[in-house]
Design a protein around this motif. Structure first.
Motif, PDB file in Angstrom:
ATOM      1  N   ARG A   1      -1.461   0.655  -8.257  1.00  0.00           N
ATOM      2  CA  ARG A   1      -1.591   1.284  -6.940  1.00  0.00           C
ATOM      3  C   ARG A   1      -1.509   0.257  -5.814  1.00  0.00           C
ATOM      4  O   ARG A   1      -1.370   0.631  -4.647  1.00  0.00           O
ATOM      5  CB  ARG A   1      -2.918   2.032  -6.851  1.00  0.00           C
ATOM      6  CG  ARG A   1      -2.940   3.325  -7.638  1.00  0.00           C
ATOM      7  CD  ARG A   1      -4.314   3.950  -7.645  1.00  0.00           C
ATOM      8  NE  ARG A   1      -4.328   5.172  -8.436  1.00  0.00           N
ATOM      9  CZ  ARG A   1      -5.428   5.736  -8.926  1.00  0.00           C
ATOM     10  NH1 ARG A   1      -6.604   5.174  -8.693  1.00  0.00           N
ATOM     11  NH2 ARG A   1      -5.359   6.843  -9.632  1.00  0.00           N
TER      12      ARG A   1
ATOM     13  N   LEU B   1      -3.608  10.564  -6.416  1.00  0.00           N
ATOM     14  CA  LEU B   1      -4.922   9.909  -6.409  1.00  0.00           C
ATOM     15  C   LEU B   1      -6.047  10.896  -6.663  1.00  0.00           C
ATOM     16  O   LEU B   1      -7.035  10.579  -7.320  1.00  0.00           O
ATOM     17  CB  LEU B   1      -5.161   9.222  -5.059  1.00  0.00           C
ATOM     18  CG  LEU B   1      -4.448   7.907  -4.800  1.00  0.00           C
ATOM     19  CD1 LEU B   1      -4.736   7.435  -3.384  1.00  0.00           C
ATOM     20  CD2 LEU B   1      -4.878   6.847  -5.798  1.00  0.00           C
TER      21      LEU B   1
ATOM     22  N   LEU C   1       0.521   4.196  -0.222  1.00  0.00           N
ATOM     23  CA  LEU C   1      -0.815   3.784  -0.655  1.00  0.00           C
ATOM     24  C   LEU C   1      -1.237   2.446  -0.061  1.00  0.00           C
ATOM     25  O   LEU C   1      -2.144   1.792  -0.578  1.00  0.00           O
ATOM     26  CB  LEU C   1      -0.865   3.710  -2.188  1.00  0.00           C
ATOM     27  CG  LEU C   1      -0.613   5.026  -2.920  1.00  0.00           C
ATOM     28  CD1 LEU C   1      -0.709   4.828  -4.420  1.00  0.00           C
ATOM     29  CD2 LEU C   1      -1.566   6.115  -2.455  1.00  0.00           C
TER      30      LEU C   1
END
Length: 249
Positions: A85, A113, A162
């Motif tokens: 991530r 997520l 992200l």
């Protein structure tokens, strides 16, 4: 050495083979935080395979890959997922989901997520669209309705969804005309500076290479033969480098 001082990427003694064919033998690569490193090499030299190792799509036959000071592989699925991530990937053709519109493509990693509510997802998607110089109205479009340049920008927005520390780019300007290519390179360079990104890219385009990279790592003879600032690489005495940088093209 503190975590912030450690190299962001460490590839140590990596060897890779497909059947009886060795692609890498004892390859080493170090990427410091804040660098922009271009991986170049001839067709079949193993640069894309190396990028796939960094992404975690494939594992080398031997050697280690460390990102952010941690081994990329091992420690269980959750640890590997948490590590991945922290980087974003822009694939060569964009790799957008054809059944999703622009909004849902960018929202996909946020929704995966599971802890971001839909109101925040909308805010973040619109923010990422603005970052890549697209408008809110573009969020409704399907991938088939986008130009090549817009596909690249949407894919970049998704890669940044992200808030990654590391951005990996596979032929970021492939398929773009010179004007759109130059515009996209300026965008990546500006975002890299604004967001403090470390960038690793595979490219054949010399304009992209010199505009984006602070270092060039040349993959040849199954290893990195030189890793240095671009102007030093051009002067490195090796037949492949002479042909690649100083040949007819």
């Amino acid at each position: 050495m503190s975590a912030t001082d450690a190299p962001l990427i460490e590839v140590c003694d990596v060897s890779t083979r497909f059947g009886e064919v060795w692609v890498h033998k004892h390859l080493d690569l170090t990427v410091q935080r804040g660098a922009a490193v271009a991986l170049v090499g001839g067709s079949g030299s193993g640069k894309t395979t190396l990028l796939r190792h960094l992404i975690g799509l494939t594992r080398p036959h031997a050697g280690t890959v460390r990102l952010f000071g941690e081994p990329l592989f091992g420690g269980g699925p959750q640890r590997e997922r948490d590590l991945r991530r922290r980087f974003g990937v822009l694939f060569q053709q964009g790799a957008l989901f054809s059944a999703f519109n622009v909004f849902d493509n960018i929202a996909f990693p946020l929704r995966e997520l599971g802890w971001v509510d839909e109101g925040l997802v909308r805010e973040l998607v619109l923010l990422k669209l603005a970052m890549v110089e697209l408008e809110a109205r573009h969020a409704r479009l399907m991938p088939a309705e986008l130009s090549g340049g817009m596909i690249k920008r949407v894919a970049l927005a998704r890669a940044l969804a992200l808030e990654p520390e590391l951005l990996l780019l596979d032929e970021p300007t492939a398929g773009l005309d010179p004007d759109r290519s130059a515009s996209f390179v300026r965008l990546i360079r500006q975002l890299g500076a604004d967001l403090g990104l470390t960038v690793v890219l595979v490219t054949h385009d010399l304009d992209t290479l010199f505009e984006l990279s602070t270092r060039v790592a040349v993959v040849a003879e199954q290893r990195i033969i030189v890793d240095a600032p671009p102007r030093e690489v051009v002067a490195f005495p090796h037949p492949f480098i002479h042909e690649y940088f100083l040949g007819e093209r």
